[in-house]
Scaffold this motif. Structure first.
Motif, PDB file in Angstrom:
ATOM      1  N   PHE A 166      34.845  46.264  36.576  1.00 43.20           N
ATOM      2  CA  PHE A 166      36.008  45.431  36.281  1.00 43.20           C
ATOM      3  C   PHE A 166      35.522  44.007  36.098  1.00 43.20           C
ATOM      4  CE2 PHE A 166      35.431  45.229  40.810  1.00 43.20           C
ATOM      5  CZ  PHE A 166      35.881  43.967  41.225  1.00 43.20           C
ATOM      6  N   GLY A 167      36.093  43.340  35.125  1.00 43.02           N
ATOM      7  CA  GLY A 167      35.657  41.984  34.844  1.00 43.02           C
ATOM      8  C   GLY A 167      36.714  41.223  34.100  1.00 43.02           C
ATOM      9  N   GLY A 168      36.464  39.938  33.881  1.00 50.12           N
ATOM     10  CA  GLY A 168      37.435  39.128  33.182  1.00 50.12           C
ATOM     11  C   GLY A 168      37.114  37.663  33.263  1.00 50.12           C
ATOM     12  N   ARG A 169      38.166  36.861  33.236  1.00 49.01           N
ATOM     13  CA  ARG A 169      38.015  35.413  33.291  1.00 49.01           C
ATOM     14  C   ARG A 169      37.218  35.002  34.526  1.00 49.01           C
ATOM     15  NH1 ARG A 169      44.197  33.866  33.047  1.00 49.01           N
ATOM     16  NH2 ARG A 169      43.420  32.461  34.682  1.00 49.01           N
ATOM     17  N   ALA A 170      36.394  33.981  34.357  1.00 48.26           N
ATOM     18  CA  ALA A 170      35.545  33.542  35.466  1.00 48.26           C
ATOM     19  C   ALA A 170      36.372  33.051  36.649  1.00 48.26           C
ATOM     20  CB  ALA A 170      34.596  32.443  34.994  1.00 48.26           C
ATOM     21  N   ASP A 171      37.491  32.361  36.381  1.00 45.15           N
ATOM     22  CA  ASP A 171      38.282  31.851  37.507  1.00 45.15           C
ATOM     23  C   ASP A 171      38.914  32.976  38.303  1.00 45.15           C
ATOM     24  OD1 ASP A 171      39.947  32.457  35.353  1.00 45.15           O
ATOM     25  OD2 ASP A 171      41.389  30.867  35.806  1.00 45.15           O
ATOM     26  N   VAL A 172      39.303  34.061  37.627  1.00 45.31           N
ATOM     27  CA  VAL A 172      39.875  35.210  38.335  1.00 45.31           C
ATOM     28  C   VAL A 172      38.796  35.941  39.122  1.00 45.31           C
ATOM     29  CG1 VAL A 172      41.081  37.409  38.089  1.00 45.31           C
ATOM     30  CG2 VAL A 172      41.698  35.480  36.607  1.00 45.31           C
ATOM     31  N   MET A 173      37.688  36.246  38.480  1.00 42.91           N
ATOM     32  CA  MET A 173      36.634  37.018  39.128  1.00 42.91           C
ATOM     33  C   MET A 173      35.965  36.257  40.265  1.00 42.91           C
ATOM     34  SD  MET A 173      36.607  40.040  37.907  1.00 42.91           S
ATOM     35  CE  MET A 173      35.050  40.612  38.576  1.00 42.91           C
ATOM     36  N   SER A 174      36.078  34.946  40.254  1.00 40.26           N
ATOM     37  CA  SER A 174      35.451  34.147  41.311  1.00 40.26           C
ATOM     38  C   SER A 174      36.091  34.344  42.676  1.00 40.26           C
ATOM     39  CB  SER A 174      35.467  32.662  40.920  1.00 40.26           C
ATOM     40  OG  SER A 174      34.581  32.440  39.830  1.00 40.26           O
ATOM     41  N   VAL A 175      37.198  35.072  42.744  1.00 37.42           N
ATOM     42  CA  VAL A 175      37.748  35.383  44.073  1.00 37.42           C
ATOM     43  C   VAL A 175      36.775  36.251  44.870  1.00 37.42           C
ATOM     44  CG1 VAL A 175      40.141  35.175  43.284  1.00 37.42           C
ATOM     45  CG2 VAL A 175      39.031  37.442  43.301  1.00 37.42           C
ATOM     46  N   PHE A 176      35.779  36.859  44.182  1.00 34.77           N
ATOM     47  CA  PHE A 176      34.771  37.680  44.862  1.00 34.77           C
ATOM     48  C   PHE A 176      33.455  36.942  45.091  1.00 34.77           C
ATOM     49  CE2 PHE A 176      37.504  40.755  42.640  1.00 34.77           C
ATOM     50  CZ  PHE A 176      37.826  41.608  43.675  1.00 34.77           C
ATOM     51  N   ASP A 177      33.394  35.680  44.752  1.00 29.92           N
ATOM     52  CA  ASP A 177      32.146  34.922  44.834  1.00 29.92           C
ATOM     53  C   ASP A 177      31.801  34.649  46.296  1.00 29.92           C
ATOM     54  OD1 ASP A 177      30.033  33.152  44.727  1.00 29.92           O
ATOM     55  OD2 ASP A 177      30.931  31.878  43.183  1.00 29.92           O
ATOM     56  N   GLY A 178      30.766  35.314  46.793  1.00 33.18           N
ATOM     57  CA  GLY A 178      30.370  35.170  48.190  1.00 33.18           C
ATOM     58  C   GLY A 178      29.875  33.791  48.565  1.00 33.18           C
ATOM     59  N   HIS A 179      29.578  32.950  47.578  1.00 33.35           N
ATOM     60  CA  HIS A 179      29.172  31.576  47.862  1.00 33.35           C
ATOM     61  C   HIS A 179      30.364  30.699  48.232  1.00 33.35           C
ATOM     62  CE1 HIS A 179      24.971  31.963  46.589  1.00 33.35           C
ATOM     63  NE2 HIS A 179      25.414  32.754  45.629  1.00 33.35           N
ATOM     64  N   ARG A 180      31.564  31.226  48.018  1.00 37.36           N
ATOM     65  CA  ARG A 180      32.766  30.446  48.275  1.00 37.36           C
ATOM     66  C   ARG A 180      33.422  30.908  49.571  1.00 37.36           C
ATOM     67  NH1 ARG A 180      36.086  30.566  42.657  1.00 37.36           N
ATOM     68  NH2 ARG A 180      37.628  29.674  44.082  1.00 37.36           N
ATOM     69  N   PRO A 181      33.891  29.994  50.408  1.00 33.91           N
ATOM     70  CA  PRO A 181      34.578  30.376  51.649  1.00 33.91           C
ATOM     71  C   PRO A 181      35.837  31.193  51.342  1.00 33.91           C
ATOM     72  CG  PRO A 181      34.009  28.038  51.663  1.00 33.91           C
ATOM     73  CD  PRO A 181      33.758  28.527  50.276  1.00 33.91           C
ATOM     74  N   GLY A 182      36.047  32.238  52.148  1.00 35.99           N
ATOM     75  CA  GLY A 182      37.260  33.043  52.003  1.00 35.99           C
ATOM     76  C   GLY A 182      37.270  33.985  50.828  1.00 35.99           C
ATOM     77  N   SER A 183      36.108  34.281  50.271  1.00 38.44           N
ATOM     78  CA  SER A 183      36.064  35.185  49.126  1.00 38.44           C
ATOM     79  C   SER A 183      36.488  36.595  49.525  1.00 38.44           C
ATOM     80  CB  SER A 183      34.655  35.228  48.527  1.00 38.44           C
ATOM     81  OG  SER A 183      33.724  35.709  49.480  1.00 38.44           O
ATOM     82  N   LEU A 184      36.986  37.354  48.544  1.00 39.40           N
ATOM     83  CA  LEU A 184      37.405  38.731  48.804  1.00 39.40           C
ATOM     84  C   LEU A 184      36.183  39.624  48.994  1.00 39.40           C
ATOM     85  CD1 LEU A 184      40.268  39.526  46.258  1.00 39.40           C
ATOM     86  CD2 LEU A 184      40.458  38.791  48.642  1.00 39.40           C
ATOM     87  N   PRO A 185      36.246  40.556  49.949  1.00 35.31           N
ATOM     88  CA  PRO A 185      35.160  41.538  50.063  1.00 35.31           C
ATOM     89  C   PRO A 185      35.317  42.623  49.003  1.00 35.31           C
ATOM     90  CG  PRO A 185      36.836  41.996  51.707  1.00 35.31           C
ATOM     91  CD  PRO A 185      37.263  40.731  51.008  1.00 35.31           C
ATOM     92  N   HIS A 186      34.218  43.203  48.611  1.00 36.43           N
ATOM     93  CA  HIS A 186      34.231  44.333  47.674  1.00 36.43           C
ATOM     94  C   HIS A 186      33.064  45.238  48.037  1.00 36.43           C
ATOM     95  CE1 HIS A 186      33.125  45.967  43.431  1.00 36.43           C
ATOM     96  NE2 HIS A 186      33.824  46.858  44.114  1.00 36.43           N
ATOM     97  N   ALA A 187      33.359  46.219  48.866  1.00 34.16           N
ATOM     98  CA  ALA A 187      32.320  47.126  49.348  1.00 34.16           C
ATOM     99  C   ALA A 187      32.128  48.295  48.395  1.00 34.16           C
ATOM    100  CB  ALA A 187      32.687  47.630  50.742  1.00 34.16           C
ATOM    101  N   GLY A 188      31.093  49.080  48.644  1.00 34.14           N
ATOM    102  CA  GLY A 188      30.812  50.267  47.847  1.00 34.14           C
ATOM    103  C   GLY A 188      29.338  50.580  47.888  1.00 34.14           C
ATOM    104  N   THR A 189      28.959  51.542  48.717  1.00 32.61           N
ATOM    105  CA  THR A 189      27.547  51.857  48.927  1.00 32.61           C
ATOM    106  C   THR A 189      26.801  52.085  47.622  1.00 32.61           C
ATOM    107  OG1 THR A 189      28.057  52.828  51.078  1.00 32.61           O
ATOM    108  CG2 THR A 189      25.957  53.456  50.056  1.00 32.61           C
ATOM    109  N   PHE A 190      27.463  52.717  46.656  1.00 34.48           N
ATOM    110  CA  PHE A 190      26.774  53.093  45.429  1.00 34.48           C
ATOM    111  C   PHE A 190      27.219  52.274  44.219  1.00 34.48           C
ATOM    112  CE2 PHE A 190      26.758  56.931  48.137  1.00 34.48           C
ATOM    113  CZ  PHE A 190      25.387  57.023  48.325  1.00 34.48           C
ATOM    114  N   ASN A 191      27.844  51.119  44.453  1.00 33.75           N
ATOM    115  CA  ASN A 191      28.266  50.281  43.321  1.00 33.75           C
ATOM    116  C   ASN A 191      27.099  49.948  42.401  1.00 33.75           C
ATOM    117  OD1 ASN A 191      30.854  50.219  44.331  1.00 33.75           O
ATOM    118  ND2 ASN A 191      30.764  48.115  45.077  1.00 33.75           N
ATOM    119  N   ASN A 192      25.937  49.659  42.980  1.00 34.56           N
ATOM    120  CA  ASN A 192      24.761  49.295  42.183  1.00 34.56           C
ATOM    121  C   ASN A 192      23.644  50.312  42.351  1.00 34.56           C
ATOM    122  OD1 ASN A 192      24.079  48.707  44.836  1.00 34.56           O
ATOM    123  ND2 ASN A 192      22.791  46.950  44.283  1.00 34.56           N
ATOM    124  N   ASN A 193      24.027  51.603  42.480  1.00 32.03           N
ATOM    125  CA  ASN A 193      23.004  52.625  42.721  1.00 32.03           C
ATOM    126  C   ASN A 193      21.979  52.635  41.584  1.00 32.03           C
ATOM    127  OD1 ASN A 193      23.372  55.222  40.874  1.00 32.03           O
ATOM    128  ND2 ASN A 193      25.415  54.406  41.291  1.00 32.03           N
TER     129      ASN A 193
END
Length: 442
Positions: free
Chosen positions: A286-313
């Motif tokens: 899933f992808g899109g506008r940078a401002d929307v996707m940045s809610v997952f940016d771990g460099h930013r405080p309070g970012s959304l988690p997105h787990a998945g053991t095999f996301n990058n298998n």
């Protein structure tokens, strides 16, 4: 003599179905035995509903190119294409080599790797709406996470979907009903291809609406393309209200170098992908506008988690880099699109010559028959007669050794040749000629 030639088989739909099922069963004793054993330990005897059908599903033993062999020794032309996931066929050596090399280096590394960034770059460079992207294990997961991102970014909860839409096993919205397994997300419904009605519903939902999730061509809903004015209306109304427009291109992204969004010129805020992108391995994105996707940016405080053991298998990442970087380039995408468009025209011409209202819809390499007059522009609840004809078509195609989806959908893979398309057209011509008394009048 063709197995369809006997007049008695074509005078009554129930009788025709009974005889077709009897032939099917008699030819597949090993598949029947496999199913019987599976029913002892699995509800219904399988673990993937789309592959279940009565009297029992055909069990496949192996595949090569666009050919399949079942456990009873029958060979088929595979036009199911793993419901669009099998774009590269069953044995592309470049993809197999990438998977073997990845396996040789270790399977589960619990770490980032170079290939995930490479694959992300290929996707970002390809789809107009995607500035940043994240990976999942399936298209279903991709749609779930896209909606999570939209709700977090907008601070809103409600999602609009289309009646007849399908966005994964827990996001399915049948016409005239509901699915007990769908996620409990607050929903607003609209009718597919109703531009005025959908735009009005978006405006009425106003500041409560986080996103509109739509396929630019319905996949499971019948291979029904969106009208340009419908997509344009969704784009305009979401911009007015601040809702995000999300295109589910899990299936339709194959229809051009940059998916149907590039072909239609309607660019959403977010896009979901899956199926073939990783060369047939487990994958979603899933992808899109940078401002929307940045809610997952771990460099930013309070970012959304997105787990998945095999996301990058490592298997999916390696296969995806080869699939998208070396094989399914722009010229291959355009050639496949053109082949599918030509095939659908030939199928509809065959139905017209036979004087039947049977009609094939679709875009590019995906198509599906409807047992009613065209054009078909919205999903619908089948009549019992239509359901019976759909099953009969499926069984007759298997008798002709052409493997398609149970609902009749076909998805061409890259190994499919013009001769293979000729074979399918001939099988359809035989069906409409032999079953003419059962089919609706043109």
């Amino acid at each position: 003599m063709s197995p369809l030639d006997a007049p008695a088989r074509n005078s009554d739909l129930d009788a025709a179905l009974a005889e077709a099922r009897e032939r099917y069963t008699a030819q597949r004793p090993r598949s029947a035995a496999i199913h019987a054993r599976a029913r002892e330990v699995m509800p219904g005897g399988n673990t993937r509903t789309v592959l279940f059908y009565t009297p029992f599903p055909t069990a496949m033993a192996r595949g090569e190119g666009c050919r399949l062999w079942d456990v009873d020794g029958h060979e088929y032309l595979d036009l199911c294409g793993e419901y669009t996931a099998g774009l590269f066929g069953h044995s592309d050596e470049r993809i197999l080599a990438a998977v073997r090399e990845a396996l040789a280096r270790g399977v589960n590394l619990a770490a980032v790797g170079e290939n995930e960034g490479r694959l992300a770059g290929l996707i970002v460079g390809r789809f107009p709406s995607i500035e940043l992207v994240r990976f999942t294990n399936s298209g279903t997961e991709a749609n779930i996470m896209a909606l999570a991102a939209a709700r977090a970014f907008t601070g809103r909860r409600t999602v609009m979907v289309m009646r007849g839409g399908y966005h994964g096993g827990v996001l399915t919205f049948p016409v005239g009903g509901s699915s007990a397994v769908s996620l409990p997300v607050p929903l607003v419904f609209a009718d597919y291809n109703d531009a005025e009605g959908a735009a009005r519903a978006i405006r009425e939902a106003g500041e409560s609406l986080a996103a509109v999730l739509v396929e630019p061509m319905l996949g499971s809903g019948g291979c029904i393309p969106a009208r340009p004015e419908f997509l344009a209306a969704l784009r305009g109304a979401t911009r007015e209200t601040g809702a995000l427009l999300v295109f589910d291109e899990v299936m339709t992204s194959r229809h051009g170098p940059g998916g149907l969004q590039q072909r239609t010129g309607v660019i959403p805020d977010m896009t979901t992908l899956g199926k073939y992108i990783a060369g047939g391995m487990s994958f979603g994105a899933f992808g899109g506008r940078a401002d929307v996707m940045s809610v997952f940016d771990g460099h930013r405080p309070g970012s959304l988690p997105h787990a998945g053991t095999f996301n990058n298998n490592v298997l999916s990442m390696a296969a995806g880099c080869v699939a998208m970087g070396e094989i399914f380039r722009a010229e291959a995408a355009e050639a496949l699109f053109a082949r599918g468009e030509a095939l659908r025209e030939r199928l509809n011409a065959a139905c017209a010559r036979a004087g039947t209202a049977m009609h094939f819809t679709g875009v590019g390499s995906m198509t599906q028959p409807h047992f009613r007059r065209g054009p078909v522009t919205q999903p619908y609840a089948e009549t019992p007669a239509e359901a019976g004809l759909r099953e009969l078509f499926f069984l007759d195609m298997l008798e002709a050794r052409v493997y398609i989806a149970r609902r009749g959908m076909t998805a061409l893979s890259l190994p499919v040749t013009e001769a293979d398309c000729d074979r399918y057209v001939a099988a359809v011509e035989e069906f409409v000629a032999a079953r003419r008394p059962l089919l609706p009048e043109a």
